[in-house]
Design a protein around this motif. Sequence first.
Motif, PDB file in Angstrom:
ATOM      1  N   GLY A  16       0.807  -1.214   0.000  1.00 53.40           N
ATOM      2  CA  GLY A  16       0.000   0.000   0.000  1.00 53.40           C
ATOM      3  C   GLY A  16       0.839   1.262   0.000  1.00 53.40           C
ATOM      4  O   GLY A  16       2.051   1.247   0.231  1.00 53.40           O
ATOM      5  N   PRO A  17       0.189   2.420  -0.259  1.00 52.55           N
ATOM      6  CA  PRO A  17       0.912   3.690  -0.399  1.00 52.55           C
ATOM      7  C   PRO A  17       1.567   4.192   0.883  1.00 52.55           C
ATOM      8  O   PRO A  17       2.444   5.047   0.826  1.00 52.55           O
ATOM      9  N   TRP A  18       1.146   3.676   2.042  1.00 55.96           N
ATOM     10  CA  TRP A  18       1.753   4.107   3.300  1.00 55.96           C
ATOM     11  C   TRP A  18       2.826   3.133   3.789  1.00 55.96           C
ATOM     12  O   TRP A  18       3.309   3.265   4.918  1.00 55.96           O
ATOM     13  N   ALA A  19       3.217   2.195   2.969  1.00 52.20           N
ATOM     14  CA  ALA A  19       4.167   1.163   3.419  1.00 52.20           C
ATOM     15  C   ALA A  19       5.470   1.769   3.924  1.00 52.20           C
ATOM     16  O   ALA A  19       6.106   1.226   4.827  1.00 52.20           O
ATOM     17  N   GLY A  20       5.868   2.913   3.365  1.00 53.34           N
ATOM     18  CA  GLY A  20       7.117   3.536   3.781  1.00 53.34           C
ATOM     19  C   GLY A  20       6.971   4.577   4.872  1.00 53.34           C
ATOM     20  O   GLY A  20       7.963   5.187   5.276  1.00 53.34           O
ATOM     21  N   ARG A  21       5.755   4.776   5.379  1.00 57.95           N
ATOM     22  CA  ARG A  21       5.549   5.842   6.364  1.00 57.95           C
ATOM     23  C   ARG A  21       5.966   5.394   7.771  1.00 57.95           C
ATOM     24  O   ARG A  21       5.744   4.267   8.175  1.00 57.95           O
ATOM     25  N   ARG A  22       6.523   6.356   8.485  1.00 53.17           N
ATOM     26  CA  ARG A  22       6.789   6.148   9.898  1.00 53.17           C
ATOM     27  C   ARG A  22       5.461   6.200  10.660  1.00 53.17           C
ATOM     28  O   ARG A  22       4.510   6.823  10.217  1.00 53.17           O
ATOM     29  N   GLY A  23       5.448   5.584  11.823  1.00 47.58           N
ATOM     30  CA  GLY A  23       4.228   5.649  12.615  1.00 47.58           C
ATOM     31  C   GLY A  23       4.429   5.082  13.998  1.00 47.58           C
ATOM     32  O   GLY A  23       5.352   4.297  14.231  1.00 47.58           O
ATOM     33  N   PHE A  24       3.577   5.497  14.901  1.00 47.46           N
ATOM     34  CA  PHE A  24       3.562   4.998  16.267  1.00 47.46           C
ATOM     35  C   PHE A  24       2.137   4.542  16.594  1.00 47.46           C
ATOM     36  O   PHE A  24       1.181   4.913  15.917  1.00 47.46           O
ATOM     37  N   ASP A  25       2.014   3.760  17.657  1.00 47.71           N
ATOM     38  CA  ASP A  25       0.715   3.200  18.046  1.00 47.71           C
ATOM     39  C   ASP A  25      -0.375   4.265  18.074  1.00 47.71           C
ATOM     40  O   ASP A  25      -1.451   4.100  17.487  1.00 47.71           O
ATOM     41  N   SER A  26      -0.127   5.383  18.771  1.00 46.73           N
ATOM     42  CA  SER A  26      -1.174   6.393  18.931  1.00 46.73           C
ATOM     43  C   SER A  26      -1.646   6.930  17.586  1.00 46.73           C
ATOM     44  O   SER A  26      -2.844   7.199  17.390  1.00 46.73           O
ATOM     45  N   LEU A  27      -0.717   7.059  16.636  1.00 49.97           N
ATOM     46  CA  LEU A  27      -1.076   7.573  15.316  1.00 49.97           C
ATOM     47  C   LEU A  27      -1.840   6.541  14.506  1.00 49.97           C
ATOM     48  O   LEU A  27      -2.769   6.877  13.761  1.00 49.97           O
ATOM     49  N   VAL A  28      -1.445   5.282  14.617  1.00 45.12           N
ATOM     50  CA  VAL A  28      -2.150   4.224  13.885  1.00 45.12           C
ATOM     51  C   VAL A  28      -3.574   4.087  14.418  1.00 45.12           C
ATOM     52  O   VAL A  28      -4.525   3.906  13.647  1.00 45.12           O
ATOM     53  N   GLN A  29      -3.737   4.185  15.749  1.00 43.34           N
ATOM     54  CA  GLN A  29      -5.092   4.181  16.321  1.00 43.34           C
ATOM     55  C   GLN A  29      -5.956   5.268  15.697  1.00 43.34           C
ATOM     56  O   GLN A  29      -7.134   5.057  15.375  1.00 43.34           O
ATOM     57  N   THR A  30      -5.368   6.454  15.552  1.00 40.82           N
ATOM     58  CA  THR A  30      -6.110   7.591  15.019  1.00 40.82           C
ATOM     59  C   THR A  30      -6.460   7.390  13.549  1.00 40.82           C
ATOM     60  O   THR A  30      -7.606   7.605  13.130  1.00 40.82           O
ATOM     61  N   ALA A  31      -5.467   6.969  12.760  1.00 40.62           N
ATOM     62  CA  ALA A  31      -5.678   6.810  11.319  1.00 40.62           C
ATOM     63  C   ALA A  31      -6.684   5.717  11.009  1.00 40.62           C
ATOM     64  O   ALA A  31      -7.476   5.836  10.069  1.00 40.62           O
ATOM     65  N   MET A  32      -6.668   4.635  11.791  1.00 46.16           N
ATOM     66  CA  MET A  32      -7.486   3.466  11.457  1.00 46.16           C
ATOM     67  C   MET A  32      -8.933   3.569  11.914  1.00 46.16           C
ATOM     68  O   MET A  32      -9.765   2.763  11.489  1.00 46.16           O
ATOM     69  N   GLY A  33      -9.259   4.523  12.787  1.00 47.07           N
ATOM     70  CA  GLY A  33     -10.639   4.690  13.219  1.00 47.07           C
ATOM     71  C   GLY A  33     -10.919   4.363  14.670  1.00 47.07           C
ATOM     72  O   GLY A  33     -12.040   4.587  15.149  1.00 47.07           O
ATOM     73  N   PHE A  34      -9.921   3.865  15.412  1.00 43.00           N
ATOM     74  CA  PHE A  34     -10.169   3.460  16.800  1.00 43.00           C
ATOM     75  C   PHE A  34     -10.523   4.652  17.690  1.00 43.00           C
ATOM     76  O   PHE A  34     -11.428   4.562  18.524  1.00 43.00           O
ATOM     77  N   ASN A  35      -9.821   5.777  17.523  1.00 49.86           N
ATOM     78  CA  ASN A  35     -10.091   6.928  18.390  1.00 49.86           C
ATOM     79  C   ASN A  35     -11.491   7.482  18.154  1.00 49.86           C
ATOM     80  O   ASN A  35     -12.187   7.880  19.090  1.00 49.86           O
ATOM     81  N   HIS A  36     -11.914   7.510  16.890  1.00 46.27           N
ATOM     82  CA  HIS A  36     -13.268   7.962  16.580  1.00 46.27           C
ATOM     83  C   HIS A  36     -14.301   7.018  17.175  1.00 46.27           C
ATOM     84  O   HIS A  36     -15.295   7.450  17.775  1.00 46.27           O
ATOM     85  N   ALA A  37     -14.068   5.709  17.027  1.00 51.91           N
ATOM     86  CA  ALA A  37     -15.032   4.720  17.524  1.00 51.91           C
ATOM     87  C   ALA A  37     -15.138   4.749  19.044  1.00 51.91           C
ATOM     88  O   ALA A  37     -16.237   4.629  19.601  1.00 51.91           O
ATOM     89  N   GLU A  38     -14.006   4.930  19.748  1.00 53.20           N
ATOM     90  CA  GLU A  38     -14.066   5.032  21.212  1.00 53.20           C
ATOM     91  C   GLU A  38     -14.832   6.278  21.627  1.00 53.20           C
ATOM     92  O   GLU A  38     -15.601   6.249  22.596  1.00 53.20           O
ATOM     93  N   GLY A  39     -14.631   7.384  20.893  1.00 57.26           N
ATOM     94  CA  GLY A  39     -15.371   8.598  21.196  1.00 57.26           C
ATOM     95  C   GLY A  39     -16.866   8.425  21.000  1.00 57.26           C
ATOM     96  O   GLY A  39     -17.667   8.894  21.812  1.00 57.26           O
ATOM     97  N   GLU A  40     -17.235   7.738  19.936  1.00 55.17           N
ATOM     98  CA  GLU A  40     -18.656   7.459  19.705  1.00 55.17           C
ATOM     99  C   GLU A  40     -19.234   6.608  20.821  1.00 55.17           C
ATOM    100  O   GLU A  40     -20.347   6.841  21.301  1.00 55.17           O
ATOM    101  N   ALA A  41     -18.488   5.583  21.232  1.00 56.34           N
ATOM    102  CA  ALA A  41     -18.963   4.697  22.296  1.00 56.34           C
ATOM    103  C   ALA A  41     -19.100   5.451  23.616  1.00 56.34           C
ATOM    104  O   ALA A  41     -19.989   5.157  24.425  1.00 56.34           O
TER     105      ALA A  41
END
Length: 465
Positions: free
Chosen positions: A320-345
């Motif tokens: 995928g296009p982000w294969a070379g991107r740096r990242g940390f757990d907190s950022l991956v949570q945000t990008a993938m939808g977990f932070n939004h879903a926890e907020g909704e819950a």
Amino acid sequence: MATSEEVLAGLWQLAGLPAEALAFARLTGADPVLPSSFAVGLAAQASIAAAALAACELGHRRGVARQEVAVDTLHAALDCTGWFSLDGRVPELWDTFSGMYRCVDGWVRIHANFKHHREGALRLMQLDPATATRADAEAAMAGWRARDFEDAAAAQGLVATALRRFDEWDASPQGQAVAAQPLFTIERIGEAPPRALPPLREHQRPLEGLRVLDLTRILAGPVGGRALAAYGADVMLVNSPNLPNIESIADTSRGKLSTHVDLCTGEGRAVLRGLAADAHVFVQGYRPGGIAALGFGPEALARERPGIVCVSLTAYGTQGPWAGRRGFDSLVQTAMGFNHAEGEAAGDGKPRPMPMQILDEASGYLIALGAAAALWRQQQEGGSWHVQVSLAQTGQWLRGLGRVPGGLSIARAGVEPYVETSASGFGELAALRHGAQLSRTPAAWPRPSMPPGSHPPVWPAVAGG
């Protein structure tokens, strides 16, 4: 929702290990154990159990009897919070500028724990890093579109992601690439005979006599190396003398040797080649392609040290296009939808992180699982092996474990019943006991946690010494 036994069996099958060993797992407890609408306790329990059971299965392959592995959901989840204190002080692990920022059309999470990331993000906001305040940064970010800032940050090698919903992530090219991949892969990459391992006695931990090079820095990789050390491996953490670390290194260095090697020099690369020549496992979390450019990619290592097991950790996987991107757990949570879903819950609609860096922690235990499983395969059929783990693929797996109704209403449990204290090179270290209980050879870290550079880059003369 699947049972813990079913989830463990799924990991076990993917690792290619003998099904009969699963009878030795003892799994207790259930979510919710920490405040989250996701099955974070189940993810912690299953990944820790799989890592410990795989180490024991390799021990069995080396000639000793199988042993029971018991993992309780609450203990596992607390283990994955990464809590620790030094001389009674609980470190603040987040920089002032790290966290969520409201933008014109959404939110962005910025990771600023390292000085160069913080200063780069502030300059991108057109702020002076020497004088800017958090309020200045919030005012500046209010004028950005979220994905414009995400793209601009990525172009400069910085670490920031826009908040997405699950459906937005699923529709993205990177979301589709991650969804098409398995949780982790174990691939044979070269020919070699089965490598003779040191003999193992019943009273020894299952990985004693094995040597692991740990070239990781932040959390997932160091957690994986710490787990392998808990099961008896000689783990050598290799740091650069030129790069900063985070305070969590005091916790994740338990049981490890810790040395400095400068891979920017020919001398340093020669030292690492010498260490790799006697290593069984080489774990690295460099940005994609980074370690290969220095001459230590999996294929190069397999040529130089046939029979080696290489483990590679990435943020977003290899496709995928982000294969070379740096990242940390907190950022991956945000990008993938977990932070939004926890907020909704939670009902307030405000983005909300999960109660621990579970993508890092579970990925760390999957690293340990993959390393032990690949070593087991090497003993069975020879070959050199490459294990690949990514935070995003771990996130995809966590999401597939289902949601926990009412999970956010539970009170956060205290860590006190699970804390052990030890002397360390950082001060008196209080931290969580390992989450897996091995019935015959308990997990332990006889080597104290020490700062980078405390040990010479030389393997112990006697395994386990």
